[in-house]
Design a protein around this motif. Structure first.
Motif, PDB file in Angstrom:
ATOM      1  N   MET A   1       0.840  -1.175   0.000  1.00  0.00           N
ATOM      2  CA  MET A   1       0.000   0.000   0.000  1.00  0.00           C
ATOM      3  C   MET A   1       0.888   1.241   0.000  1.00  0.00           C
ATOM      4  SD  MET A   1      -2.653   1.494   2.870  1.00  0.00           S
ATOM      5  CE  MET A   1      -3.400  -0.081   3.086  1.00  0.00           C
ATOM      6  N   LEU A   2       0.473   2.211  -0.818  1.00  0.00           N
ATOM      7  CA  LEU A   2       1.159   3.495  -0.850  1.00  0.00           C
ATOM      8  C   LEU A   2       0.250   4.555  -0.258  1.00  0.00           C
ATOM      9  CD1 LEU A   2       2.792   3.339  -4.396  1.00  0.00           C
ATOM     10  CD2 LEU A   2       3.865   2.859  -2.187  1.00  0.00           C
ATOM     11  N   TYR A   3       0.867   5.684   0.083  1.00  0.00           N
ATOM     12  CA  TYR A   3       0.136   6.793   0.691  1.00  0.00           C
ATOM     13  C   TYR A   3       0.342   8.036  -0.151  1.00  0.00           C
ATOM     14  CZ  TYR A   3       0.208   3.604   4.640  1.00  0.00           C
ATOM     15  OH  TYR A   3       0.067   2.500   5.442  1.00  0.00           O
ATOM     16  N   TRP A   4      -0.698   8.882  -0.171  1.00  0.00           N
ATOM     17  CA  TRP A   4      -0.698  10.061  -1.023  1.00  0.00           C
ATOM     18  C   TRP A   4      -1.343  11.227  -0.302  1.00  0.00           C
ATOM     19  CZ3 TRP A   4       1.909   8.949  -5.359  1.00  0.00           C
ATOM     20  CH2 TRP A   4       2.001   7.591  -5.726  1.00  0.00           C
ATOM     21  N   LEU A   5      -1.104  12.413  -0.826  1.00  0.00           N
ATOM     22  CA  LEU A   5      -1.826  13.605  -0.409  1.00  0.00           C
ATOM     23  C   LEU A   5      -2.463  14.193  -1.648  1.00  0.00           C
ATOM     24  CD1 LEU A   5      -0.979  16.241   2.140  1.00  0.00           C
ATOM     25  CD2 LEU A   5      -1.356  17.025  -0.191  1.00  0.00           C
ATOM     26  N   ARG A  35       0.072  13.925 -12.578  1.00  0.00           N
ATOM     27  CA  ARG A  35      -0.593  12.880 -13.371  1.00  0.00           C
ATOM     28  C   ARG A  35       0.150  11.560 -13.240  1.00  0.00           C
ATOM     29  NH1 ARG A  35       0.738  12.506 -19.436  1.00  0.00           N
ATOM     30  NH2 ARG A  35       2.643  11.879 -18.384  1.00  0.00           N
ATOM     31  N   ASN A  36       1.473  11.610 -13.274  1.00  0.00           N
ATOM     32  CA  ASN A  36       2.269  10.383 -13.149  1.00  0.00           C
ATOM     33  C   ASN A  36       2.068   9.741 -11.784  1.00  0.00           C
ATOM     34  OD1 ASN A  36       3.137  10.841 -15.746  1.00  0.00           O
ATOM     35  ND2 ASN A  36       5.135  11.626 -15.137  1.00  0.00           N
ATOM     36  N   TYR A  37       1.927  10.568 -10.752  1.00  0.00           N
ATOM     37  CA  TYR A  37       1.625  10.018  -9.425  1.00  0.00           C
ATOM     38  C   TYR A  37       0.253   9.346  -9.435  1.00  0.00           C
ATOM     39  CZ  TYR A  37       5.622  12.553  -7.401  1.00  0.00           C
ATOM     40  OH  TYR A  37       6.867  13.019  -7.089  1.00  0.00           O
ATOM     41  N   LEU A  38      -0.741   9.995 -10.047  1.00  0.00           N
ATOM     42  CA  LEU A  38      -2.067   9.374 -10.148  1.00  0.00           C
ATOM     43  C   LEU A  38      -1.971   8.004 -10.803  1.00  0.00           C
ATOM     44  CD1 LEU A  38      -4.413  12.290 -11.305  1.00  0.00           C
ATOM     45  CD2 LEU A  38      -4.509  11.080  -9.121  1.00  0.00           C
ATOM     46  N   ARG A  39      -1.144   7.900 -11.824  1.00  0.00           N
ATOM     47  CA  ARG A  39      -1.012   6.642 -12.559  1.00  0.00           C
ATOM     48  C   ARG A  39      -0.337   5.548 -11.748  1.00  0.00           C
ATOM     49  NH1 ARG A  39       0.378   8.753 -18.740  1.00  0.00           N
ATOM     50  NH2 ARG A  39      -1.727   9.565 -19.129  1.00  0.00           N
ATOM     51  N   ALA A  43      -5.996   0.568  -6.223  1.00  0.00           N
ATOM     52  CA  ALA A  43      -7.095   0.429  -5.277  1.00  0.00           C
ATOM     53  C   ALA A  43      -6.551  -0.020  -3.928  1.00  0.00           C
ATOM     54  CB  ALA A  43      -8.134  -0.553  -5.807  1.00  0.00           C
ATOM     55  N   GLY A  44      -6.987   0.649  -2.895  1.00  0.00           N
ATOM     56  CA  GLY A  44      -6.541   0.341  -1.538  1.00  0.00           C
ATOM     57  C   GLY A  44      -5.564   1.352  -0.981  1.00  0.00           C
ATOM     58  N   ASP A  45      -4.879   2.096  -1.846  1.00  0.00           N
ATOM     59  CA  ASP A  45      -3.974   3.134  -1.354  1.00  0.00           C
ATOM     60  C   ASP A  45      -4.766   4.164  -0.558  1.00  0.00           C
ATOM     61  OD1 ASP A  45      -1.843   1.935  -2.647  1.00  0.00           O
ATOM     62  OD2 ASP A  45      -1.587   3.513  -4.153  1.00  0.00           O
ATOM     63  N   LEU A  46      -4.134   4.737   0.459  1.00  0.00           N
ATOM     64  CA  LEU A  46      -4.778   5.740   1.298  1.00  0.00           C
ATOM     65  C   LEU A  46      -4.266   7.133   0.961  1.00  0.00           C
ATOM     66  CD1 LEU A  46      -4.770   3.872   4.730  1.00  0.00           C
ATOM     67  CD2 LEU A  46      -6.723   4.269   3.201  1.00  0.00           C
ATOM     68  N   CYS A  47      -5.167   8.103   1.052  1.00  0.00           N
ATOM     69  CA  CYS A  47      -4.854   9.483   0.676  1.00  0.00           C
ATOM     70  C   CYS A  47      -5.274  10.440   1.778  1.00  0.00           C
ATOM     71  CB  CYS A  47      -5.607   9.885  -0.590  1.00  0.00           C
ATOM     72  SG  CYS A  47      -5.400   8.767  -1.976  1.00  0.00           S
ATOM     73  N   PRO A 136       3.258  12.161  -3.212  1.00  0.00           N
ATOM     74  CA  PRO A 136       3.439  10.932  -2.437  1.00  0.00           C
ATOM     75  C   PRO A 136       3.757  11.265  -0.981  1.00  0.00           C
ATOM     76  CG  PRO A 136       5.325  11.311  -3.886  1.00  0.00           C
ATOM     77  CD  PRO A 136       4.341  12.387  -4.175  1.00  0.00           C
ATOM     78  N   VAL A 137       3.316  10.395  -0.087  1.00  0.00           N
ATOM     79  CA  VAL A 137       3.524  10.559   1.342  1.00  0.00           C
ATOM     80  C   VAL A 137       4.149   9.269   1.847  1.00  0.00           C
ATOM     81  CG1 VAL A 137       2.302  10.810   3.557  1.00  0.00           C
ATOM     82  CG2 VAL A 137       1.571  12.150   1.571  1.00  0.00           C
ATOM     83  N   THR A 138       5.154   9.378   2.704  1.00  0.00           N
ATOM     84  CA  THR A 138       5.751   8.171   3.274  1.00  0.00           C
ATOM     85  C   THR A 138       4.826   7.593   4.345  1.00  0.00           C
ATOM     86  OG1 THR A 138       6.927   9.306   5.065  1.00  0.00           O
ATOM     87  CG2 THR A 138       8.085   9.123   2.914  1.00  0.00           C
ATOM     88  N   ALA A 139       5.051   6.332   4.677  1.00  0.00           N
ATOM     89  CA  ALA A 139       4.270   5.701   5.745  1.00  0.00           C
ATOM     90  C   ALA A 139       4.467   6.454   7.055  1.00  0.00           C
ATOM     91  CB  ALA A 139       4.663   4.237   5.889  1.00  0.00           C
ATOM     92  N   GLU A 140       5.683   6.921   7.299  1.00  0.00           N
ATOM     93  CA  GLU A 140       5.978   7.668   8.522  1.00  0.00           C
ATOM     94  C   GLU A 140       5.227   8.997   8.548  1.00  0.00           C
ATOM     95  OE1 GLU A 140       8.357   6.375   6.466  1.00  0.00           O
ATOM     96  OE2 GLU A 140       8.860   4.641   7.713  1.00  0.00           O
ATOM     97  N   GLN A 141       5.174   9.688   7.414  1.00  0.00           N
ATOM     98  CA  GLN A 141       4.440  10.953   7.338  1.00  0.00           C
ATOM     99  C   GLN A 141       2.946  10.723   7.549  1.00  0.00           C
ATOM    100  OE1 GLN A 141       5.813  12.034   3.439  1.00  0.00           O
ATOM    101  NE2 GLN A 141       7.338  13.482   4.231  1.00  0.00           N
TER     102      GLN A 141
END
Length: 161
Positions: A1-5, A35-39, A43-47, A136-141
C-alpha cells in the motif's frame, strides 16, 4: 500500500463533499508529475485530503483509492475548464482515480502543524513554492499526520466516514 496527499479547494470540492457523494473521480489534474503520481495509485492506497486555498490550509480527512488510474474524460469536453485540445481518445494525456472517504479528521491538521512534525520536514508540501495537487507521502508521514490529530492507522481499517 502506498500513501498520497490530494489537494482540493474546499469551496470547489472538499472532504465534506466527498463524504456526501460517497465516491468521486479525482479529475482535473493538469500537471504531468501529478498525473504520473495518479497513474501509480492502486485500489486500496490511502490518501490524505488536503484543503488548499483555505483559511487555514490543512488535512481534513482520509480517503481510499477505489479505482486505479483511468482516462480523465474531462480533457475531451470543450465545455469543461479541464478541456485539453491535445488530448485524444486514442492517446489521452490525463488520468484520474476514484476515491471514497474513510475517516474525517476530528480537527483540521493545519499546514503550520504539519511543518512542526519532524516526519514532514522534507515533504514537498511543507516547502515554499510547491503547488503539486498530488504528492506521495511516506508511511511515517502518514502515521505522524494521524497521530497529530489523535488517530491511529489501525482505526482506518474499521472506519467508514
Amino acid at each position: 500500500m502506498l500513501y498520497w496527499l490530494l489537494k482540493s479547494e474546499p469551496d470547489v470540492f472538499g472532504y465534506p463533499d466527498l463524504v456526501r457523494v460517497g465516491k468521486e473521480p479525482w479529475n482535473g489534474v493538469r500537471n504531468y508529475l501529478a498525473r504520473n503520481y495518479l497513474r501509480q495509485m492502486v485500489a486500496g492506497d490511502l490518501c490524505l485530503i488536503y484543503h488548499s486555498n483555505a483559511k487555514p490550509n490543512g488535512v481534513a480527512g482520509v480517503a481510499r483509492v477505489v479505482r486505479a488510474a483511468y482516462t480523465d474524460n474531462l480533457q475531451f469536453d470543450p465545455e469543461s475548464a479541464y478541456f485539453d485540445p491535445k488530448g485524444l481518445p486514442d492517446n489521452p494525456r490525463w488520468s484520474m482515480v476514484d476515491v471514497s472517504p474513510v475517516l474525517a479528521f476530528p480537527t483540521l491538521l493545519t499546514l503550520d502543524a504539519l511543518r512542526g512534525l519532524l516526519e514532514w520536514a522534507d515533504s514537498p508540501l511543507t516547502q515554499k513554492g510547491t503547488r503539486l495537487s498530488v504528492i506521495p507521502v511516506t508511511a511515517e508521514q502518514f502515521r505522524a499526520a494521524l497521530e497529530a490529530v489523535g488517530l491511529e492507522l489501525e482505526q482506518l481499517s474499521a472506519a467508514s466516514t
